[in-house]
Design an enzyme around this catalytic site. Sequence first.
Site, PDB file in Angstrom:
ATOM      1  N   GLY A  35      40.714 -17.072  32.971  1.00 58.73           N
ATOM      2  CA  GLY A  35      39.612 -16.538  32.151  1.00 58.73           C
ATOM      3  C   GLY A  35      39.363 -15.486  32.961  1.00 58.73           C
ATOM      4  N   ASN A  78      38.596 -12.190  32.469  1.00 57.37           N
ATOM      5  CA  ASN A  78      37.301 -11.604  32.021  1.00 57.37           C
ATOM      6  C   ASN A  78      36.377 -11.677  32.797  1.00 57.37           C
ATOM      7  OD1 ASN A  78      37.387  -9.285  29.668  1.00 57.37           O
ATOM      8  ND2 ASN A  78      38.587 -10.908  29.041  1.00 57.37           N
ATOM      9  N   ARG A 115      40.935 -22.422  21.357  1.00 54.85           N
ATOM     10  CA  ARG A 115      40.823 -23.102  19.972  1.00 54.85           C
ATOM     11  C   ARG A 115      40.004 -22.693  19.232  1.00 54.85           C
ATOM     12  NH1 ARG A 115      43.430 -26.944  20.361  1.00 54.85           N
ATOM     13  NH2 ARG A 115      42.509 -28.852  19.130  1.00 54.85           N
ATOM     14  N   ASN A 132      33.373 -13.061  21.543  1.00 53.64           N
ATOM     15  CA  ASN A 132      34.480 -13.270  21.230  1.00 53.64           C
ATOM     16  C   ASN A 132      35.188 -11.946  21.837  1.00 53.64           C
ATOM     17  OD1 ASN A 132      37.113 -14.575  21.833  1.00 53.64           O
ATOM     18  ND2 ASN A 132      37.599 -13.859  20.072  1.00 53.64           N
ATOM     19  N   HIS A 166      38.898  -9.613  22.037  1.00 56.58           N
ATOM     20  CA  HIS A 166      39.954  -9.546  21.042  1.00 56.58           C
ATOM     21  C   HIS A 166      40.887  -8.321  21.523  1.00 56.58           C
ATOM     22  CE1 HIS A 166      43.012 -11.016  17.871  1.00 56.58           C
ATOM     23  NE2 HIS A 166      42.974  -9.744  17.290  1.00 56.58           N
ATOM     24  N   ASP A 173      38.872 -13.659  14.586  1.00 60.60           N
ATOM     25  CA  ASP A 173      39.128 -12.370  14.990  1.00 60.60           C
ATOM     26  C   ASP A 173      38.355 -11.856  14.170  1.00 60.60           C
ATOM     27  OD1 ASP A 173      40.191 -13.187  17.247  1.00 60.60           O
ATOM     28  OD2 ASP A 173      42.347 -13.517  16.486  1.00 60.60           O
ATOM     29  N   ALA A 225      40.182  -2.669  30.612  1.00 62.28           N
ATOM     30  CA  ALA A 225      39.533  -1.894  29.965  1.00 62.28           C
ATOM     31  C   ALA A 225      38.721  -2.912  28.771  1.00 62.28           C
ATOM     32  CB  ALA A 225      40.054  -1.415  28.037  1.00 62.28           C
TER      33      ALA A 225
HETATM   34  C1  GRF Z   1      42.328 -11.703  26.685  1.00 59.67           C
HETATM   35  O1  GRF Z   1      43.255 -10.915  26.468  1.00 59.67           O
HETATM   36  C2  GRF Z   1      41.526 -11.481  26.172  1.00 59.67           C
HETATM   37  O2  GRF Z   1      41.040 -10.705  25.018  1.00 59.67           O
HETATM   38  C3  GRF Z   1      42.043 -12.797  24.962  1.00 59.67           C
HETATM   39  O3  GRF Z   1      42.447 -14.050  26.049  1.00 59.67           O
HETATM   40  C4  GRF Z   1      42.966 -12.906  26.898  1.00 59.67           C
HETATM   41  C5  GRF Z   1      42.507 -13.616  28.652  1.00 59.67           C
HETATM   42  O4  GRF Z   1      43.275 -14.466  28.540  1.00 59.67           O
HETATM   43  N1  GRF Z   1      40.738 -13.647  24.083  1.00 59.67           N
HETATM   44  P1  GRF Z   1      42.796 -15.402  29.837  1.00 59.67           P
HETATM   45  O5  GRF Z   1      41.708 -15.218  30.692  1.00 59.67           O
HETATM   46  O6  GRF Z   1      44.475 -14.589  30.581  1.00 59.67           O
HETATM   47  O7  GRF Z   1      43.804 -16.617  29.734  1.00 59.67           O
END
Ligand code: GRF
Length: 218
Positions: free
Chosen positions: A14, A16, A94, A110, A112, A148, A176
């Site tokens: 998680g 982000n 998933r 999402n 990416h 994506d 970023a």
């Molecule tokens: C990030 O790089 C995001 O862009 C991608 O998954 C990564 C984060 O995964 N979709 P996590 O939260 O570290 O498991």
Amino acid sequence: MARKRVALLISGRGSNMPSLIAAAKDPDYPAEIILVLSNRPEAGGLHRASAEGIATAVVDHTDFGKDREAFERAVQAHLDVHRIDIVCLAGFMRLLTSSFVSRWSGRMINIHPALLPSFKGLHTHQRALEAGVKIHGATVHFVVPEVDSGPIIAQAAVPVLDDDTAEALAARVLAAELRLYPLALGLVAGGKSSIAAGGTVRNATAVLATAHLIVPGP
Ligand code: GRF
């Protein structure tokens, strides 16, 4: 306008999540993080969410075998209980069926870790290094059935350095992402991102048209 109720779907750290939670602490931010849902019971992000006082849920995909619809019905039940308006995928690993994606059309986004449409899929940082690109980054996009893909809401670019490892580049991109995702969610929740006729996104916000990122620098 009422703040949008947001669920984060995660499978791992998680990464982000903290920046989205921090952004949503501002009462003027148009979204609040209501629920963090993981398909993996061991996802580290669940503890972080609980520590912040945010509701958590686990829908373990292994309980559903190959029945993706049943898995998604269980996910949807949690989203319904919490009256979720917007779903943010944040490292959610998933694949989602087109019926679930359609149900959330325009309301599921999402992040990416690449500048789409380059480097869809996995191992984006390693592939960027192998391709020798000098600029890499991250993209927030609306989710469509094709992985994506989907209308791009916002992107962040970072330089690629000659001696980068995939790990070093991933860390730079993640830094970023932590700025990008709250910005993009704020646009969507605030009704400032709309999908135009050609399927591209228009954002009702200022852009510094003279900003350049040139690699290598002078
Ligand atoms: C990030 O790089 C995001 O862009 C991608 O998954 C990564 C984060 O995964 N979709 P996590 O939260 O570290 O498991």
